[in-house]
Design a protein around this motif. Sequence first.
Motif, PDB file in Angstrom:
ATOM      1  N   GLU A  76       0.617  -1.282   0.040  1.00 57.34           N
ATOM      2  CA  GLU A  76      -0.238   0.150   0.346  1.00 57.34           C
ATOM      3  C   GLU A  76       1.051   0.893   0.020  1.00 57.34           C
ATOM      4  O   GLU A  76       1.842   1.612   0.540  1.00 57.34           O
ATOM      5  CB  GLU A  76      -1.144   0.311   1.296  1.00 57.34           C
ATOM      6  CG  GLU A  76      -1.718  -1.742   1.133  1.00 57.34           C
ATOM      7  CD  GLU A  76      -2.723  -1.566  -0.459  1.00 57.34           C
ATOM      8  OE1 GLU A  76      -3.134  -0.309  -0.869  1.00 57.34           O
ATOM      9  OE2 GLU A  76      -3.189  -2.651  -0.412  1.00 57.34           O
ATOM     10  N   ASN A  77       0.380   2.658  -0.559  1.00 56.64           N
ATOM     11  CA  ASN A  77       0.940   3.484   0.149  1.00 56.64           C
ATOM     12  C   ASN A  77       1.304   4.245   1.396  1.00 56.64           C
ATOM     13  O   ASN A  77       0.201   4.269   1.646  1.00 56.64           O
ATOM     14  CB  ASN A  77       0.069   4.542  -1.208  1.00 56.64           C
ATOM     15  CG  ASN A  77       0.980   6.068  -1.858  1.00 56.64           C
ATOM     16  OD1 ASN A  77       1.736   6.645  -1.477  1.00 56.64           O
ATOM     17  ND2 ASN A  77       0.159   6.680  -2.674  1.00 56.64           N
ATOM     18  N   ALA A  78       1.953   4.711   1.364  1.00 56.88           N
ATOM     19  CA  ALA A  78       2.118   5.664   2.344  1.00 56.88           C
ATOM     20  C   ALA A  78       1.798   6.955   2.671  1.00 56.88           C
ATOM     21  O   ALA A  78       1.709   8.078   3.282  1.00 56.88           O
ATOM     22  CB  ALA A  78       4.128   5.570   3.345  1.00 56.88           C
ATOM     23  N   GLY A  79       1.665   7.774   1.185  1.00 59.10           N
ATOM     24  CA  GLY A  79       0.958   8.302   1.212  1.00 59.10           C
ATOM     25  C   GLY A  79       2.302   9.739  -0.100  1.00 59.10           C
ATOM     26  O   GLY A  79       3.675   9.238   0.797  1.00 59.10           O
ATOM     27  N   ASP A  80       2.026  11.106   0.515  1.00 60.50           N
ATOM     28  CA  ASP A  80       2.947  11.954  -0.423  1.00 60.50           C
ATOM     29  C   ASP A  80       3.528  12.998   0.731  1.00 60.50           C
ATOM     30  O   ASP A  80       3.070  12.829   1.910  1.00 60.50           O
ATOM     31  CB  ASP A  80       1.802  12.688  -0.981  1.00 60.50           C
ATOM     32  CG  ASP A  80       1.086  12.043  -2.754  1.00 60.50           C
ATOM     33  OD1 ASP A  80       2.049  10.840  -2.817  1.00 60.50           O
ATOM     34  OD2 ASP A  80      -0.116  12.468  -2.581  1.00 60.50           O
ATOM     35  N   ILE A  81       4.764  13.109  -0.178  1.00 58.32           N
ATOM     36  CA  ILE A  81       5.179  14.129   1.100  1.00 58.32           C
ATOM     37  C   ILE A  81       5.398  15.774   0.481  1.00 58.32           C
ATOM     38  O   ILE A  81       5.163  16.137  -0.707  1.00 58.32           O
ATOM     39  CB  ILE A  81       6.956  14.119   1.467  1.00 58.32           C
ATOM     40  CG1 ILE A  81       6.783  12.417   1.692  1.00 58.32           C
ATOM     41  CG2 ILE A  81       7.633  15.459   1.688  1.00 58.32           C
ATOM     42  CD1 ILE A  81       7.953  12.549   2.064  1.00 58.32           C
ATOM     43  N   LEU A  82       4.794  17.082   0.932  1.00 57.93           N
ATOM     44  CA  LEU A  82       4.490  18.416   0.548  1.00 57.93           C
ATOM     45  C   LEU A  82       4.888  19.157   1.507  1.00 57.93           C
ATOM     46  O   LEU A  82       4.907  19.167   2.516  1.00 57.93           O
ATOM     47  CB  LEU A  82       2.511  18.517   0.246  1.00 57.93           C
ATOM     48  CG  LEU A  82       2.552  20.139  -0.035  1.00 57.93           C
ATOM     49  CD1 LEU A  82       2.811  19.934  -1.179  1.00 57.93           C
ATOM     50  CD2 LEU A  82       1.278  19.943  -0.383  1.00 57.93           C
ATOM     51  N   ILE A  83       6.379  20.488   0.642  1.00 55.88           N
ATOM     52  CA  ILE A  83       6.507  20.698   1.919  1.00 55.88           C
ATOM     53  C   ILE A  83       6.310  23.011   0.996  1.00 55.88           C
ATOM     54  O   ILE A  83       6.724  22.680   0.102  1.00 55.88           O
ATOM     55  CB  ILE A  83       8.260  21.019   2.290  1.00 55.88           C
ATOM     56  CG1 ILE A  83       7.943  19.222   2.469  1.00 55.88           C
ATOM     57  CG2 ILE A  83       8.613  21.960   2.781  1.00 55.88           C
ATOM     58  CD1 ILE A  83       9.659  18.961   2.177  1.00 55.88           C
ATOM     59  N   ASP A  84       5.438  23.271   2.120  1.00 54.49           N
ATOM     60  CA  ASP A  84       5.345  24.769   1.275  1.00 54.49           C
ATOM     61  C   ASP A  84       6.405  25.310   2.684  1.00 54.49           C
ATOM     62  O   ASP A  84       6.308  25.746   3.555  1.00 54.49           O
ATOM     63  CB  ASP A  84       4.281  24.991   1.915  1.00 54.49           C
ATOM     64  CG  ASP A  84       3.636  26.426   1.423  1.00 54.49           C
ATOM     65  OD1 ASP A  84       4.816  27.167   0.493  1.00 54.49           O
ATOM     66  OD2 ASP A  84       2.460  26.444   1.311  1.00 54.49           O
ATOM     67  N   ALA A  85       7.490  26.036   1.480  1.00 54.06           N
ATOM     68  CA  ALA A  85       8.828  26.894   2.247  1.00 54.06           C
ATOM     69  C   ALA A  85       8.937  27.937   1.791  1.00 54.06           C
ATOM     70  O   ALA A  85       9.986  27.692   0.366  1.00 54.06           O
ATOM     71  CB  ALA A  85       9.422  26.279   3.532  1.00 54.06           C
ATOM     72  N   GLN A  86       9.661  28.856   2.542  1.00 59.24           N
ATOM     73  CA  GLN A  86      10.273  29.598   1.889  1.00 59.24           C
ATOM     74  C   GLN A  86      11.904  29.335   1.788  1.00 59.24           C
ATOM     75  O   GLN A  86      12.800  29.533   0.271  1.00 59.24           O
ATOM     76  CB  GLN A  86      10.442  31.467   2.332  1.00 59.24           C
ATOM     77  CG  GLN A  86       9.052  32.201   2.562  1.00 59.24           C
ATOM     78  CD  GLN A  86       9.341  33.356   3.219  1.00 59.24           C
ATOM     79  OE1 GLN A  86      10.086  33.907   3.712  1.00 59.24           O
ATOM     80  NE2 GLN A  86       7.937  33.531   4.051  1.00 59.24           N
ATOM     81  N   SER A  87      12.063  28.288   2.929  1.00 60.04           N
ATOM     82  CA  SER A  87      13.764  28.024   2.392  1.00 60.04           C
ATOM     83  C   SER A  87      13.906  26.626   2.986  1.00 60.04           C
ATOM     84  O   SER A  87      13.287  26.489   3.776  1.00 60.04           O
ATOM     85  CB  SER A  87      15.166  29.058   2.762  1.00 60.04           C
ATOM     86  OG  SER A  87      14.389  30.525   2.978  1.00 60.04           O
ATOM     87  N   LEU A  88      14.725  26.069   2.358  1.00 60.84           N
ATOM     88  CA  LEU A  88      15.018  24.411   2.187  1.00 60.84           C
ATOM     89  C   LEU A  88      16.471  24.592   2.590  1.00 60.84           C
ATOM     90  O   LEU A  88      17.199  24.596   1.696  1.00 60.84           O
ATOM     91  CB  LEU A  88      14.566  23.509   1.205  1.00 60.84           C
ATOM     92  CG  LEU A  88      14.637  22.103   1.318  1.00 60.84           C
ATOM     93  CD1 LEU A  88      14.196  21.803   2.968  1.00 60.84           C
ATOM     94  CD2 LEU A  88      13.936  21.501   0.397  1.00 60.84           C
ATOM     95  N   PHE A  89      17.125  24.055   3.436  1.00 67.03           N
ATOM     96  CA  PHE A  89      18.336  23.699   3.913  1.00 67.03           C
ATOM     97  C   PHE A  89      18.362  22.327   4.155  1.00 67.03           C
ATOM     98  O   PHE A  89      17.766  21.592   4.901  1.00 67.03           O
ATOM     99  CB  PHE A  89      19.201  24.955   5.077  1.00 67.03           C
ATOM    100  CG  PHE A  89      19.060  25.805   4.553  1.00 67.03           C
ATOM    101  CD1 PHE A  89      20.242  27.029   4.563  1.00 67.03           C
ATOM    102  CD2 PHE A  89      17.615  26.781   4.939  1.00 67.03           C
ATOM    103  CE1 PHE A  89      19.727  27.832   3.660  1.00 67.03           C
ATOM    104  CE2 PHE A  89      17.235  28.559   4.705  1.00 67.03           C
ATOM    105  CZ  PHE A  89      18.626  29.019   4.503  1.00 67.03           C
TER     106      PHE A  89
END
Length: 337
Positions: free
Chosen positions: A319-332
């Motif tokens: 089965e599917n574990a789902g999606d990852i959605l990230i909404d951020a101005q900066s990613l490090f």
Amino acid sequence: TSLADAGNITVNVTDKLEVLGGSQFRSDTEGQGNGGNVTVNAENAIVSFDGFPRDSEGDPIVSGISSQLSPISAEFTGVRKAGDISILNAKEISLTNGAQLSSSTFGKGNAGTIFLEAKDSVSLGGNSLVTTVIGKEGQGSNNQVTEETLNKVIEGEEEAPSGSIFIDAGQVSLKDSSQIDASTNGEGNTGYIIVQAQNGISLSNNSAIRNTVGEETQAGNAGLIGLGANSLSLDSGSEITTQTDGKGNAGLVLVRVDEDVSLTGEGTGIFSTVGANAESIVRENAVSEDESISGIFIEAQSLFLKDGAEISASTFGLENAGDILIDAQSLFLKDGA
């Protein structure tokens, strides 16, 4: 077997409440009735629970609050519920040295709900635990984690599923293997875990927030972990996890932070996991399998991953574990993250 409910416990305190050395408030039932509610009206008081890690024989000593349903006859066909645990209007709430707040069912019935409200802080340390457990014979809710029901619960327009945990404080911290946990090994879904902090939420040194469906679960979905704060930090193997190993779907991790999310260290992370033995189900009240939301959703100004930390939606089954959605101005990302 008694049909009577366990009695409610109400404690009113204006300065300080200390529960120490294995002392407990308990409202349990071994009969066919419901567990009792335990309510602490703190009125800006400091509330603390502290249990020595081990007694003279090496067994754990647990201080805290418990409302529990015990197993009963297989012929029983009614609906029971463990009591709710509420600590309201406190200044500070702390659990240390293995202290526990637990609303659980190990027989037929639902777990209760835990509410913690503190103006300044809620802190867990030294292997302390806030938990709702639906045991093998227990019956959780039929609620799906859908966008509509989620918004209604957050806005207070709809009651959360049984077995939910709500924490509202200025600051929330977990350290030294402490946990907030909602789990099921029975039939039905786990509850929600919703933590709101006006300042920050922090997990350190192998601490965790978990929402899990066990391998023996007959039919149940992992629920929601919802975190809202000014900042969120995890380090030293700490994790936020929604996981299913039984007959059910993965849940949802929803993080909404005004400023920074910071994850540091090997084993540290935010995870949505479907185990090798998991089987997807569609409950009777679901229009389709896609109606239930699962995965990881993060809103923040900045997201930092360092020293091997992870954000992962993974499946070891069908089965599917789902999606990852990230909404951020900066990613490090740094040093193996």
